[in-house]
Design a protein around this motif. Structure first.
Motif, PDB file in Angstrom:
ATOM      1  N   SER A   6       0.843  -1.190   0.000  1.00 35.23           N
ATOM      2  CA  SER A   6       0.000   0.000   0.000  1.00 35.23           C
ATOM      3  C   SER A   6       0.879   1.240   0.000  1.00 35.23           C
ATOM      4  CB  SER A   6      -0.903   0.009   1.242  1.00 35.23           C
ATOM      5  OG  SER A   6      -1.665   1.194   1.252  1.00 35.23           O
ATOM      6  N   LEU A   7       0.504   2.226  -0.818  1.00 35.30           N
ATOM      7  CA  LEU A   7       1.281   3.459  -0.931  1.00 35.30           C
ATOM      8  C   LEU A   7       0.591   4.629  -0.245  1.00 35.30           C
ATOM      9  CD1 LEU A   7       2.302   3.176  -4.670  1.00 35.30           C
ATOM     10  CD2 LEU A   7       3.628   2.518  -2.684  1.00 35.30           C
ATOM     11  N   ARG A   8      -0.401   4.339   0.564  1.00 32.33           N
ATOM     12  CA  ARG A   8      -1.201   5.405   1.152  1.00 32.33           C
ATOM     13  C   ARG A   8      -0.372   6.335   2.030  1.00 32.33           C
ATOM     14  NH1 ARG A   8      -6.371   3.277   3.917  1.00 32.33           N
ATOM     15  NH2 ARG A   8      -6.851   2.896   1.747  1.00 32.33           N
ATOM     16  N   SER A   9       0.530   5.770   2.842  1.00 32.17           N
ATOM     17  CA  SER A   9       1.322   6.617   3.733  1.00 32.17           C
ATOM     18  C   SER A   9       2.360   7.416   2.968  1.00 32.17           C
ATOM     19  CB  SER A   9       2.010   5.765   4.792  1.00 32.17           C
ATOM     20  OG  SER A   9       2.886   4.850   4.182  1.00 32.17           O
ATOM     21  N   LEU A  10       2.865   6.857   1.853  1.00 25.01           N
ATOM     22  CA  LEU A  10       3.916   7.549   1.103  1.00 25.01           C
ATOM     23  C   LEU A  10       3.361   8.678   0.243  1.00 25.01           C
ATOM     24  CD1 LEU A  10       6.085   4.541  -0.005  1.00 25.01           C
ATOM     25  CD2 LEU A  10       6.770   6.370   1.521  1.00 25.01           C
ATOM     26  N   LYS A  11       2.150   8.520  -0.261  1.00 31.25           N
ATOM     27  CA  LYS A  11       1.631   9.559  -1.151  1.00 31.25           C
ATOM     28  C   LYS A  11       1.191  10.793  -0.378  1.00 31.25           C
ATOM     29  CE  LYS A  11      -3.131   7.903  -1.584  1.00 31.25           C
ATOM     30  NZ  LYS A  11      -4.093   7.317  -2.498  1.00 31.25           N
ATOM     31  N   GLN A  12       1.107  10.723   0.939  1.00 25.80           N
ATOM     32  CA  GLN A  12       0.734  11.891   1.731  1.00 25.80           C
ATOM     33  C   GLN A  12       1.937  12.734   2.128  1.00 25.80           C
ATOM     34  OE1 GLN A  12      -1.385  10.047   4.903  1.00 25.80           O
ATOM     35  NE2 GLN A  12      -3.236   9.767   3.701  1.00 25.80           N
ATOM     36  N   LYS A  13       3.145  12.256   1.878  1.00 27.51           N
ATOM     37  CA  LYS A  13       4.339  13.004   2.250  1.00 27.51           C
ATOM     38  C   LYS A  13       4.539  14.181   1.296  1.00 27.51           C
ATOM     39  CE  LYS A  13       6.667   9.154   4.401  1.00 27.51           C
ATOM     40  NZ  LYS A  13       6.507   9.465   5.785  1.00 27.51           N
ATOM     41  N   PRO A  14       5.133  15.267   1.776  1.00 19.05           N
ATOM     42  CA  PRO A  14       5.281  16.446   0.914  1.00 19.05           C
ATOM     43  C   PRO A  14       6.207  16.185  -0.264  1.00 19.05           C
ATOM     44  CG  PRO A  14       6.452  16.720   2.987  1.00 19.05           C
ATOM     45  CD  PRO A  14       5.632  15.485   3.115  1.00 19.05           C
TER      46      PRO A  14
END
Length: 40
Positions: A6-14
């Motif tokens: 899952s990339l959910r946490s990574l796509k929220q990074k600036p």
């Protein structure tokens, strides 16, 4: 490059951008290349 389920946490990074390449979902971050990853 990390491979993640899952990339959910990574796509929220600036600075991160979600890109589709050859049927795979890839997160590219120019601000911090350490967060570059793909799903699958």
């Amino acid at each position: 490059m990390k491979v993640r389920t899952s990339l959910r946490s990574l796509k929220q990074k600036p600075g991160s951008v979600v890109v589709r390449r050859r049927g795979r979902v890839v997160v590219v971050n120019r601000a911090n290349p350490q967060w570059k990853s793909r799903q699958g």
